[in-house]
Design an enzyme around this catalytic site. Structure first.
Site, PDB file in Angstrom:
ATOM      1  N   ASN A  83       2.881  -6.711   0.120  1.00 54.13           N
ATOM      2  CA  ASN A  83       3.368  -5.591  -0.156  1.00 54.13           C
ATOM      3  C   ASN A  83       2.982  -4.390   1.065  1.00 54.13           C
ATOM      4  OD1 ASN A  83       3.097  -2.851  -1.442  1.00 54.13           O
ATOM      5  ND2 ASN A  83       1.153  -2.847  -2.236  1.00 54.13           N
ATOM      6  N   TRP A  84       4.398  -4.245   1.337  1.00 51.31           N
ATOM      7  CA  TRP A  84       4.285  -3.479   2.721  1.00 51.31           C
ATOM      8  C   TRP A  84       3.764  -1.797   2.495  1.00 51.31           C
ATOM      9  CZ3 TRP A  84       9.360  -5.034   6.145  1.00 51.31           C
ATOM     10  CH2 TRP A  84       8.972  -6.297   6.554  1.00 51.31           C
ATOM     11  N   LYS A  85       3.877  -1.408   1.230  1.00 51.75           N
ATOM     12  CA  LYS A  85       3.625  -0.022   1.042  1.00 51.75           C
ATOM     13  C   LYS A  85       4.599   0.778   1.778  1.00 51.75           C
ATOM     14  CE  LYS A  85      -1.346  -1.277   0.582  1.00 51.75           C
ATOM     15  NZ  LYS A  85      -2.457  -0.818   0.337  1.00 51.75           N
ATOM     16  N   HIS A 110       0.525  -0.561  -9.388  1.00 51.90           N
ATOM     17  CA  HIS A 110      -0.477  -0.760  -8.132  1.00 51.90           C
ATOM     18  C   HIS A 110      -1.277   0.303  -8.218  1.00 51.90           C
ATOM     19  CE1 HIS A 110      -1.943  -0.734  -3.997  1.00 51.90           C
ATOM     20  NE2 HIS A 110      -1.267  -1.797  -3.830  1.00 51.90           N
ATOM     21  N   GLU A 131      -2.461   2.478  -6.061  1.00 54.64           N
ATOM     22  CA  GLU A 131      -2.155   3.590  -5.621  1.00 54.64           C
ATOM     23  C   GLU A 131      -0.982   4.557  -6.376  1.00 54.64           C
ATOM     24  OE1 GLU A 131      -0.775   1.728  -1.872  1.00 54.64           O
ATOM     25  OE2 GLU A 131      -2.996   1.362  -1.389  1.00 54.64           O
ATOM     26  N   GLU A 138      -6.831  -6.746  -8.167  1.00 56.04           N
ATOM     27  CA  GLU A 138      -7.006  -6.101  -7.097  1.00 56.04           C
ATOM     28  C   GLU A 138      -8.141  -5.037  -7.329  1.00 56.04           C
ATOM     29  OE1 GLU A 138      -3.680  -5.846  -3.999  1.00 56.04           O
ATOM     30  OE2 GLU A 138      -3.228  -4.382  -5.634  1.00 56.04           O
ATOM     31  N   GLY A 196      -7.411  -2.314   1.221  1.00 53.64           N
ATOM     32  CA  GLY A 196      -7.086  -1.204   2.482  1.00 53.64           C
ATOM     33  C   GLY A 196      -8.590  -0.984   3.119  1.00 53.64           C
ATOM     34  N   SER A 251      -7.898  -6.606   1.075  1.00 57.39           N
ATOM     35  CA  SER A 251      -8.019  -7.054   2.070  1.00 57.39           C
ATOM     36  C   SER A 251      -8.016  -8.627   2.548  1.00 57.39           C
ATOM     37  CB  SER A 251      -9.580  -6.631   2.511  1.00 57.39           C
ATOM     38  OG  SER A 251      -9.485  -5.164   2.510  1.00 57.39           O
ATOM     39  N   GLY A 307      -1.667  -6.414   1.695  1.00 56.66           N
ATOM     40  CA  GLY A 307      -1.117  -5.284   1.954  1.00 56.66           C
ATOM     41  C   GLY A 307      -0.900  -5.318   3.636  1.00 56.66           C
ATOM     42  N   GLY A 308      -2.157  -4.802   4.247  1.00 52.03           N
ATOM     43  CA  GLY A 308      -2.278  -4.760   5.877  1.00 52.03           C
ATOM     44  C   GLY A 308      -1.920  -5.941   6.549  1.00 52.03           C
TER      45      GLY A 308
HETATM   46  C1  PEP Z   1      -2.366  -4.009  -1.721  1.00 49.06           C
HETATM   47  O1  PEP Z   1      -2.074  -2.753  -1.289  1.00 49.06           O
HETATM   48  O2  PEP Z   1      -1.927  -4.531  -2.589  1.00 49.06           O
HETATM   49  C2  PEP Z   1      -3.451  -4.675  -0.763  1.00 49.06           C
HETATM   50  C3  PEP Z   1      -3.875  -5.689  -1.118  1.00 49.06           C
HETATM   51  O3  PEP Z   1      -3.721  -4.100   0.551  1.00 49.06           O
HETATM   52  P1  PEP Z   1      -4.816  -4.710   1.578  1.00 49.06           P
HETATM   53  O4  PEP Z   1      -4.516  -6.060   1.749  1.00 49.06           O
HETATM   54  O5  PEP Z   1      -4.565  -3.831   2.669  1.00 49.06           O
HETATM   55  O6  PEP Z   1      -6.178  -4.481   0.953  1.00 49.06           O
END
Ligand code: PEP
Length: 257
Positions: free
Chosen positions: A10-12, A99, A101, A171, A177, A216, A237-238
């Site tokens: 997930n590049w957001k 998600h 967010e 999640e 994040g 994370s 994500g990151g």
């Molecule tokens: C996400 O946004 O779905 C996510 C899991 O982000 P991160 O890995 O950065 O926590």
């Protein structure tokens, strides 16, 4: 029975055209275990660039494209929205829905999430449905109740049999994040609860739904998380913005045997 394993990026609202080409070439070198699929979810403007890069590089077919959101409407006067049909035409196979967010910044309710899941399935897109509790909900012992309340409207909308065509990403909001990952034991316990919740409706379906962990996950912690019996992959994500790190996560996934 083998369950499908999925590692999704997930590049957001991050990434660029150059990251698309680096990621496509990088992922093409990864040796994936048998039942592992990879899904890259960049922002809308980069979807077709991924599709063209994948054609140019002859990308292995188990690396697919996903979007991060979709409209619940089919077409019409919805400025700024993107339909399922547009995603299909852009070469998309998966779509992240609900998600945290989207739920918190854009007020997406579980009812809206359920409607989006239904339109995605109608268009033959695989929804990656995100659910998760906040830190205060976990601390006050409400995790299972929150997850059930997020899933129930989707079950009511599409019916339990259709869960054969969906992916669920657990999640915990407090782990997204933040660098704070759920321990493998805590993540497993919650994934097991989700599977048991689905099994109360239909055991066969529950045993087949891929359950991804998100929050994370990175190259250093993925092995232990992915080794848990009910964790079938990750939503990342990151760490998915760094080609080399994401490659490590993809090649670590073994899938459920
Ligand atoms: C996400 O946004 O779905 C996510 C899991 O982000 P991160 O890995 O950065 O926590």
């Amino acid at each position: 029975m083998k369950r499908q394993s999925i590692i999704a990026a997930n590049w957001k609202m991050n990434g660029s055209l150059s990251l698309i080409s680096e990621m496509v070439s990088g992922l093409n070198q990864v040796q994936l275990a048998d039942n592992v699929n990879v899904v890259v979810c960049p922002s809308f403007p980069f979807l077709t660039a991924f599709t063209y890069a994948a054609q140019d590089e002859n990308l292995q077919s188990r690396i697919q494209l996903g979007a991060q959101n979709v409209s619940e409407h089919q077409s019409g006067a919805y400025t700024g929205e993107v339909s399922t049909q547009m995603l299909k035409e852009s070469g998309v196979n998966y779509v992240i829905i609900g998600h945290s967010e989207r739920r918190s910044y854009y007020n997406e309710t579980s009812t809206l999430v359920a409607q989006k899941v239904a339109v995605a399935l109608e268009a033959d897109l695989t929804p990656i449905i995100c659910i998760g509790e906040s830190e205060s909900e976990r601390e006050s012992g409400q995790t299972n109740q929150v997850l059930s309340a997020q899933l129930q409207p989707v079950i009511d909308e599409i019916g339990i049999e259709k869960f054969l065509d969906v992916v669920i990403a657990y999640e915990p909001v407090w782990a997204i994040g933040t660098g704070k990952t759920a321990s493998p034991e805590m993540a497993q316990e919650t994934h097991q609860f989700i599977r048991e919740f689905l099994a109360m409706k239909q055991t066969d379906v529950a045993n087949k739904v891929p359950l991804l962990y998100g929050g994370s996950m990175n190259a250093a912690n993925c092995e232990q998380l992915l080794a848990q019996a009910d964790i079938d992959g990750g939503l990342i994500g990151g760490a998915s913005l760094k080609v080399d790190e994401f490659k490590v996560i993809c090649s670590t996934a073994k899938g459920y045997q």
